[in-house]
Design a protein around this motif. Structure first.
Motif, PDB file in Angstrom:
ATOM      1  N   GLU A 116      -4.606 103.905  -5.545  1.00  0.00           N
ATOM      2  CA  GLU A 116      -4.593 103.447  -4.147  1.00  0.00           C
ATOM      3  C   GLU A 116      -3.439 102.475  -3.902  1.00  0.00           C
ATOM      4  N   PRO A 117      -2.817 102.536  -2.721  1.00  0.00           N
ATOM      5  CA  PRO A 117      -1.769 101.560  -2.399  1.00  0.00           C
ATOM      6  C   PRO A 117      -2.365 100.161  -2.246  1.00  0.00           C
ATOM      7  N   GLU A 118      -1.574  99.142  -2.602  1.00  0.00           N
ATOM      8  CA  GLU A 118      -2.056  97.767  -2.460  1.00  0.00           C
ATOM      9  C   GLU A 118      -1.884  97.281  -1.021  1.00  0.00           C
ATOM     10  N   THR A 119      -2.628  96.230  -0.697  1.00  0.00           N
ATOM     11  CA  THR A 119      -2.574  95.655   0.652  1.00  0.00           C
ATOM     12  C   THR A 119      -1.148  95.265   1.023  1.00  0.00           C
TER      13      THR A 119
ATOM     14  N   LEU B 282      -2.729 106.995   4.930  1.00  0.00           N
ATOM     15  CA  LEU B 282      -3.661 106.919   3.783  1.00  0.00           C
ATOM     16  C   LEU B 282      -4.184 108.306   3.406  1.00  0.00           C
ATOM     17  N   THR B 283      -4.239 109.225   4.379  1.00  0.00           N
ATOM     18  CA  THR B 283      -4.750 110.571   4.104  1.00  0.00           C
ATOM     19  C   THR B 283      -3.640 111.535   3.704  1.00  0.00           C
TER      20      THR B 283
ATOM     21  N   LYS C 168       0.784  98.292   2.198  1.00  0.00           N
ATOM     22  CA  LYS C 168       0.383  98.729   3.546  1.00  0.00           C
ATOM     23  C   LYS C 168       0.879  97.740   4.601  1.00  0.00           C
TER      24      LYS C 168
ATOM     25  N   TYR D 136       0.230 108.589   1.280  1.00  0.00           N
ATOM     26  CA  TYR D 136       0.049 107.885   0.006  1.00  0.00           C
ATOM     27  C   TYR D 136      -0.501 108.762  -1.137  1.00  0.00           C
ATOM     28  N   PRO D 137      -1.477 109.661  -0.877  1.00  0.00           N
ATOM     29  CA  PRO D 137      -2.045 110.420  -2.010  1.00  0.00           C
ATOM     30  C   PRO D 137      -1.045 111.349  -2.709  1.00  0.00           C
TER      31      PRO D 137
ATOM     32  N   THR E 169       3.684 106.013  -5.394  1.00  0.00           N
ATOM     33  CA  THR E 169       2.276 105.606  -5.336  1.00  0.00           C
ATOM     34  C   THR E 169       1.479 106.351  -6.404  1.00  0.00           C
TER      35      THR E 169
ATOM     36  N   SER F  71      -0.450 103.115 -11.554  1.00  0.00           N
ATOM     37  CA  SER F  71      -1.896 102.937 -11.364  1.00  0.00           C
ATOM     38  C   SER F  71      -2.180 101.540 -10.809  1.00  0.00           C
TER      39      SER F  71
END
Ligand code: ACO
Length: 216
Positions: free
Chosen positions: A44-47, A27-28, A50, A31-32, A37, A41
């Motif tokens: 943020e990635p969706e559940t 996530l740090t 992940k 993904y950014p 990703t 829009s």
């Protein structure tokens, strides 16, 4: 800044107990910046995205790199077989209308075009789904070391191929240096939805998703 010697880096298989830490790292540091990703829009990635990455941990095919006990890199891989094109097409349909659905729309097109198991006439392949290195540690070959751990694990499990859809120019250059063979290129501007709109718009310098294979 002083860079660590390669020997200071330890690469370890991700256990189910480590999965939460791996996701925090991704996530740090993954993904950014990951082009699919970033190119859809919301940011943020969706559940479901992940959860999909985490579902690969039980196969023992995910690895993390550590420097002084701190995670500085991660790779997520998992097995696939000759039915992957049909499987991904179904998944894309199931998630249609969401961010993860748009990402799957593209990945499904890529899988149908590359169709690596049928193309190489093999029953299975180990597919790399995500690769991320801490920004501070890039250019130190950590990505390559993680990919080498995946290839070794693929050999141990009897997979004849490692396959990766490089969504980033940086991962594409990295696997080319490792001797991977390019099997398919899809330019982002050429991948359109039913109404003719570009599905994913990653920022420069990323222009295409390139599928590479390493025959073991
Ligand atoms: N942005 C700018 N420069 C970069 C980046 C980047 N994202 N990645 C690597 N570089 C540079 C390095 O600094 C190095 O430069 P140098 O030769 O001047 O020292 C050069 O490119 C080579 O670096 P590598 O050692 O090949 O790359 P590394 O293994 O450190 O990182 C990675 C590559 C993991 C792809 C990294 O860019 C990253 O974590 N990106 C964010 C997540 C992402 O997009 N992952 C790839 C998509 S997932 C996939 O394709 C399966």
């Amino acid at each position: 800044m002083e860079h660590p010697e390669p020997s200071d880096i330890e690469v370890r298989q991700v256990s189910p107990e480590d999965a939460g830490d791996m996701m925090t790292f991704l996530l740090t540091h993954y993904y950014p910046e990951e082009p699919l990703t970033v190119g859809t829009s919301p940011p943020e990635p969706e559940t479901a995205d992940k959860e999909f990455l985490l579902s690969n941990v039980p196969f023992g095919t995910c690895f993390m790199a550590f420097l002084d006990g701190r995670i500085v890199g991660a790779v997520v891989a998992g097995p696939k077989d000759i039915h992957e094109p049909e499987h991904l097409a179904e998944e894309a349909k199931k998630h249609a209308g969401s961010k993860w659905g748009r990402i799957l729309h593209l990945l499904s097109a890529v899988e149908s075009a590359s169709d690596v198991c049928r193309r190489f006439n093999v029953p299975s392949s180990l597919h790399v789904h995500a690769l991320g290195v801490d920004k501070e540690q890039r250019g130190r070959n950590l990505g390559a070391r993680l990919m080498t751990a995946v290839a070794q694990r693929a050999r141990d499990l009897g997979h004849p191929l490692v396959c990766v859809d490089c969504t980033s120019v940086f991962s594409a250059r990295l696997v080319q240096r490792l001797g991977y063979q390019l099997v398919n290129t899809l330019r982002y501007e050429d991948h359109l939805d039913a109404s003719g709109q570009q599905v994913i718009r990653p920022p420069p310098p990323h222009e295409s998703v390139q599928t590479f294979v390493l025959q073991l």
